[in-house]
Design an enzyme around this catalytic site. Structure first.
Site, PDB file in Angstrom:
ATOM      1  N   HIS A 146       0.804  -1.233   0.000  1.00  0.00           N
ATOM      2  CA  HIS A 146       0.000   0.000   0.000  1.00  0.00           C
ATOM      3  C   HIS A 146       0.828   1.269   0.000  1.00  0.00           C
ATOM      4  O   HIS A 146       0.262   2.358   0.106  1.00  0.00           O
ATOM      5  CB  HIS A 146      -0.903   0.061   1.224  1.00  0.00           C
ATOM      6  CG  HIS A 146      -1.983  -0.967   1.245  1.00  0.00           C
ATOM      7  ND1 HIS A 146      -3.217  -0.773   0.664  1.00  0.00           N
ATOM      8  CD2 HIS A 146      -2.013  -2.210   1.779  1.00  0.00           C
ATOM      9  CE1 HIS A 146      -3.961  -1.844   0.856  1.00  0.00           C
ATOM     10  NE2 HIS A 146      -3.253  -2.730   1.524  1.00  0.00           N
ATOM     11  N   LYS A 175      -7.962  14.052   4.328  1.00  0.00           N
ATOM     12  CA  LYS A 175      -7.081  12.865   4.343  1.00  0.00           C
ATOM     13  C   LYS A 175      -6.066  13.098   5.448  1.00  0.00           C
ATOM     14  O   LYS A 175      -5.998  14.190   6.010  1.00  0.00           O
ATOM     15  CB  LYS A 175      -6.375  12.700   2.999  1.00  0.00           C
ATOM     16  CG  LYS A 175      -5.809  14.017   2.424  1.00  0.00           C
ATOM     17  CD  LYS A 175      -5.244  13.855   1.016  1.00  0.00           C
ATOM     18  CE  LYS A 175      -6.263  13.977  -0.072  1.00  0.00           C
ATOM     19  NZ  LYS A 175      -6.427  12.761  -0.840  1.00  0.00           N
ATOM     20  N   ARG A 176      -5.257  12.073   5.772  1.00  0.00           N
ATOM     21  CA  ARG A 176      -4.191  12.300   6.731  1.00  0.00           C
ATOM     22  C   ARG A 176      -3.308  13.445   6.262  1.00  0.00           C
ATOM     23  O   ARG A 176      -3.145  13.663   5.055  1.00  0.00           O
ATOM     24  CB  ARG A 176      -3.350  11.025   6.897  1.00  0.00           C
ATOM     25  CG  ARG A 176      -4.034   9.939   7.676  1.00  0.00           C
ATOM     26  CD  ARG A 176      -4.315  10.357   9.097  1.00  0.00           C
ATOM     27  NE  ARG A 176      -3.093  10.345   9.881  1.00  0.00           N
ATOM     28  CZ  ARG A 176      -2.839   9.464  10.845  1.00  0.00           C
ATOM     29  NH1 ARG A 176      -3.712   8.528  11.163  1.00  0.00           N
ATOM     30  NH2 ARG A 176      -1.703   9.517  11.521  1.00  0.00           N
ATOM     31  N   LYS A 221       1.061  14.599   0.464  1.00  0.00           N
ATOM     32  CA  LYS A 221      -0.323  14.891   0.040  1.00  0.00           C
ATOM     33  C   LYS A 221      -0.509  16.385  -0.240  1.00  0.00           C
ATOM     34  O   LYS A 221      -1.523  16.798  -0.798  1.00  0.00           O
ATOM     35  CB  LYS A 221      -1.310  14.399   1.102  1.00  0.00           C
ATOM     36  CG  LYS A 221      -1.292  12.874   1.276  1.00  0.00           C
ATOM     37  CD  LYS A 221      -2.267  12.437   2.360  1.00  0.00           C
ATOM     38  CE  LYS A 221      -2.167  10.969   2.720  1.00  0.00           C
ATOM     39  NZ  LYS A 221      -2.898  10.079   1.799  1.00  0.00           N
ATOM     40  N   THR A 234      -8.545   6.569  -2.119  1.00  0.00           N
ATOM     41  CA  THR A 234      -9.895   6.037  -2.265  1.00  0.00           C
ATOM     42  C   THR A 234     -10.894   7.165  -2.048  1.00  0.00           C
ATOM     43  O   THR A 234     -12.005   7.118  -2.572  1.00  0.00           O
ATOM     44  CB  THR A 234     -10.165   4.892  -1.276  1.00  0.00           C
ATOM     45  OG1 THR A 234      -9.671   5.285   0.009  1.00  0.00           O
ATOM     46  CG2 THR A 234      -9.492   3.622  -1.709  1.00  0.00           C
ATOM     47  N   LYS A 265     -14.595   8.418  -3.942  1.00  0.00           N
ATOM     48  CA  LYS A 265     -15.842   8.769  -3.237  1.00  0.00           C
ATOM     49  C   LYS A 265     -16.360  10.123  -3.710  1.00  0.00           C
ATOM     50  O   LYS A 265     -17.564  10.301  -3.916  1.00  0.00           O
ATOM     51  CB  LYS A 265     -15.603   8.789  -1.721  1.00  0.00           C
ATOM     52  CG  LYS A 265     -15.246   7.415  -1.163  1.00  0.00           C
ATOM     53  CD  LYS A 265     -14.674   7.468   0.266  1.00  0.00           C
ATOM     54  CE  LYS A 265     -14.040   6.134   0.618  1.00  0.00           C
ATOM     55  NZ  LYS A 265     -13.214   6.176   1.833  1.00  0.00           N
TER      56      LYS A 265
END
Ligand code: 26V
Length: 807
Positions: free
Chosen positions: A358, A536-537, A542, A644, A648
């Site tokens: 992952h 998100k984290r 990111k 993911t 969504k």
């Protein structure tokens, strides 16, 4: 397969109401006059649980009698969230439950919101496991999820003066309504000690043991046709306490085994970025993996006597390397207990095991010091050496499991699995060309791709009733179990009336969110503004930092021309930082500091707002995603394995602004490039750019816009009480900028302005949004699970016809 009904109760007028009252009385010991919110919520949950049980029993029985091959999904994390609405929706009882509760004089929504969020995970990996459990049950694949029943899930986040503080999470402070304790299902799990070798046989004598006890939660799929089990292990002391020590007055020694047991399942590790090197984490990993292997072998021997048939009965999937000790554990049992030769045992274990990777982030790849692993699991270290020897004898050029005094869990998992998979097409290519390039050369057929997916039940049907009803009206009600049908909505993208209804559903969700934000954050936001969401984290790769820098740049732009024709925006952030991740915490603080200035700026406050509600979790995602217009998926290309959340958002009709990273690539292919705001360097360009010395400084020097923003931050414009607060953060961008914020900043800013422009064209925006919903049916986790079933597990469905759709 039988549906979930209770024939004995069908004839009564209002069975649900009576069941709730009966639980209130007999399970909670209360009557309606004295029941508190907790009692009502529990009574409702227990009534719903009752309705799952028959289908769950029948499924379990059918798997036994049908001798079906089972999937065992081993995961340190299951981020399942709340269950009342999920269970009610899956078994088709939402309306009935709401009506019963209302008739009893209670507010259904308040009951639903009283349920704690089961946060037994950090982020994407744990939520994926929860979506997979839903799809396995929906597809009727006999399966069991195995994990840890943590006493404290992921910490609760609060902001004090803009800074994250962590508070313990206490989801088990009240009874968990959905689980069944199984005290009779217990296994002894050993740690430490020594290995005795005698006449060619090895015997491990552990120094300490704890008992792993099962807690089962039924997971019933769509329309209640099949039910699987999520079995979470809790640790108990093998002896409650040592009476002899106690009687001697040595109270500490008396409760030593109790202390170890309690510690093992006390907390979920809140760090998804660095290998923590904690002995306790290694013990957690071994604890749940060993219990799961024992449990599946016990089940196997109920109807088999030859262990060599195990691969025909069990597919064991390792969700990342956290349960990678499953390989050596299985080999240990095969050799030391069942007397197989080492070579045969390794081969047999391999045929059972699959491993999912992952992340490519080097700091997240697990490695244990050899001395530590040898101390906690001495026999396993010997077996790992045998596995290494066997691999080296077949492939002398193979990368090593044991290397520089470390045990590389990635290499171990790869070598012990018959299939290794990445989680998006790009990620799988990078797995082949980077981390596992050498192993891939040796085993060219082992790596396969399985692009992630999300369950449409939770992530559209339940969280977005307004849109769900509209979709059902248009294309019928089969889509939650066959999401490809959404493509039929494409025909409507020229139908003005339909587009208006589509956007009216969005509007309902935006209003609901606006009210919530007003109530919980005290910030007024305008539902007509574009809702731009990044949840998100918090992680450097990111690039929440790039998002907040762009927000400041936009603010500057408005100030330069306050009467310009600006598109109003609400920037919404959500996410937690690992407690020890200093830079991530600085980014949180910066976002909050900037919000404090911008939200109170009389010139811009009607055009630009920043909202960052604390304690982002599954429940918050269920409210934010349906209300989003723009989805921020802006990671440095090559770093986000899949994502993911991106799926969504698109499913709920948000447009993506994003890089060619992870599953963004495939989302863009499915929705069409004209319906996606693409910017930024590609993964190959990122690698290339990094080889240029001083790339960040060079990029910033070419961007007056970014220079200005960095200067404002560095001067303390957003932290006047402490102007130097962000010196390091800004300095790091000039001098290092490992995640290339500097290189992508200008194209990101420009693409944001394109999004502004597009948003003003309401009907073409609506068509683009609709094309997102219509285009992402492929990202159902049902499709993902069909892929695993076919390419990795070789399992079938116990419900006829369920696996026949294309995977
Ligand atoms: C690593 C560690 C290291 C020790 C402490 C605890 C801990 C917990 C988690 C991890 C690995 C996290 C990897 C992860 O969550 N990857 C995410 O997986 C998602 C599902 O495949 C994917 O969508 C995301 O892109 C990816 O970041």
């Amino acid at each position: 397969m039988a549906r979930v009904t209770r024939p004995d109760r069908q004839d009564r007028t209002d069975p649900m109401k009576e069941e709730i009252l009966a639980h209130l009385r007999y399970s909670l010991g209360k009557d309606a006059e004295h029941a508190a919110l907790y009692d009502w919520r529990m009574a409702l949950s227990l009534s719903l649980r009752d309705r799952m049980v028959d289908s769950w029993y029948q499924s379990t029985k059918a798997s036994y009698t049908g001798h079906k091959k089972r999937v065992y999904y081993l995961s340190m994390e299951f981020l399942i969230g709340r269950l009342i609405e999920d269970v009610a929706a899956n078994i088709g009882l939402t309306d009935e439950a709401r009506a019963a509760v209302t008739e009893l004089g209670q507010d259904y929504d308040i009951l639903v919101h009283d349920e704690p969020d089961a946060a037994l995970g950090n982020g994407g990996l744990g939520r994926l496991a929860a979506c997979f459990m839903d799809s396995l049950a929906t597809l009727g694949i006999p399966a069991m999820g195995y994990g840890i029943r943590y006493e404290h899930g992921l910490f609760e986040q609060d902001f004090v003066e803009g800074q994250q503080i962590e508070k313990p999470e206490t989801w088990l402070a009240q009874r968990h309504a959905w689980e069944f304790e199984r005290p009779e299902v217990s296994y002894k799990i050993g740690f430490g000690g020594h290995v005795q070798h005698h006449e060619g046989k090895a015997k491990w004598h552990p120094h300490e043991t704890v008992l792993a006890t099962a807690f089962d939660t039924p997971v019933v799929g769509w329309q209640g046709r099949w039910g699987n089990t999520l079995r979470l292990w809790s640790a108990r002391p093998q002896k409650e306490f040592d009476l002899a020590s106690f009687n001697r007055g040595d109270y500490l020694a008396a409760s030593r085994s109790e202390a170890l047991a309690r510690t093992i399942c006390r907390v979920l590790y809140p760090d998804d970025t660095t290998e923590s090197g904690k002995e306790l984490r290694l013990k957690q990993e071994y604890f749940f993996t060993a219990a799961s292997i024992h449990d599946l072998l016990r089940r196997f021997f109920i109807d088999h006597d030859d262990i060599r048939a195990l691969p025909d009965a069990a597919a064991i999937q390792l969700n990342d390397t956290h349960p990678a000790i499953a390989g050596p554990e299985l080999v240990r049992i095969l050799v030391d207990i069942h007397g197989l030769e080492m070579a045969e045992a390794i081969e047999l274990a391999r045929r059972c095991l699959g491993y999912t990777n992952h992340t490519l982030l080097p700091e997240a790849l697990e490695r244990w010091p050899e001395w530590l692993l040898g101390r906690v699991l001495p026999r396993h270290l010997e077996i790992i050496r045998s596995i290494e020897d066997s691999q080296q004898s077949h492939h002398p050029d193979s990368p090593r499991i044991l290397d520089h005094g470390n045990v590389n869990m990635g290499e171990l998992a790869f070598i012990m699995a018959h299939k290794v998979n990445g989680v998006s097409a790009l990620h799988t290519d990078l797995v082949k060309s980077t981390v596992f390039a050498d192993l891939h050369r040796i085993h060219p057929n082992r790596i396969v791709n399985q692009t992630n997916g999300i369950t449409p039940r939770r992530w559209l049907y339940e969280c977005n009733p307004a849109l769900s009803k509209l979709i059902t009206r248009e294309i019928g009600d089969a889509w939650p179990a066959d999401l490809d049908q959404l493509s039929r909505l494409r025909d409507r993208s020229g139908d003005h009336g339909f587009l208006q209804e589509f956007m009216a559903a969005k509007r309902v969700n935006k209003e609901r969110l606006s009210n919530w934000v007003q109530e919980h954050c005290g910030i007024a936001i305008d539902p007509d503004a574009m809702f731009d969401v990044q949840i998100k984290r918090i992680h450097e790769y990111k690039r929440q930092l790039m998002n907040i820098l762009e927000t400041i740049a936009f603010w500057n732009e408005i100030h330069a021309n306050p009467n310009g024709n600006w598109t109003p925006r609400v920037k919404i952030f959500g996410g937690k930082a690992a407690p020890g991740y200093h830079v991530a915490k600085q980014i949180i603080r910066l976002i909050n500091d900037v919000a404090g200035v911008l939200n109170n700026d009389p010139v811009t406050k009607d055009l630009l707002k920043i909202v960052y509600p604390p304690n982002y979790n599954v429940t918050m995602a269920e409210m934010l995603i349906p209300a989003a217009d723009l989805s921020e998926q802006i990671s440095t290309a090559g770093k986000e394995a899949s994502g993911t959340g991106n799926m969504k958002f698109a499913l709920n009709g948000a447009l993506t602004i994003g890089t060619l990273d992870g599953a963004n690539v495939e989302i863009r292919d499915h929705v069409g490039p004209e319906n996606f705001f693409l910017f930024g360097l590609t993964a190959a360009e990122v690698t290339e750019r990094r080889s240029h010395h001083g790339y960040a400084r060079a990029a910033i020097e070419q961007s007056p816009r970014m220079q200005k923003v960095l200067a404002q931050i560095a001067e303390g414009r957003f932290s006047p009480e402490e102007p130097s607060r962000y010196h390091d953060l800004v300095g790091n961008l000039w001098d290092h900028d490992h995640f290339l914020v500097s290189c992508d900043f200008d194209t990101y800013f420009d693409m944001q302005r394109r999004a502004d422009e597009a948003f003003t064209q309401t009907s073409s925006w609506a068509a683009m949004a609709l094309n997102n919903t219509a285009g992402v049916g492929w990202f159902s986790s049902d499709r993902t699970i069909r892929g695993y079933a076919r390419d990795i597990w070789n399992v079938g469905s116990a419900i006829d016809g369920e696996l026949e759709q294309s995977a």
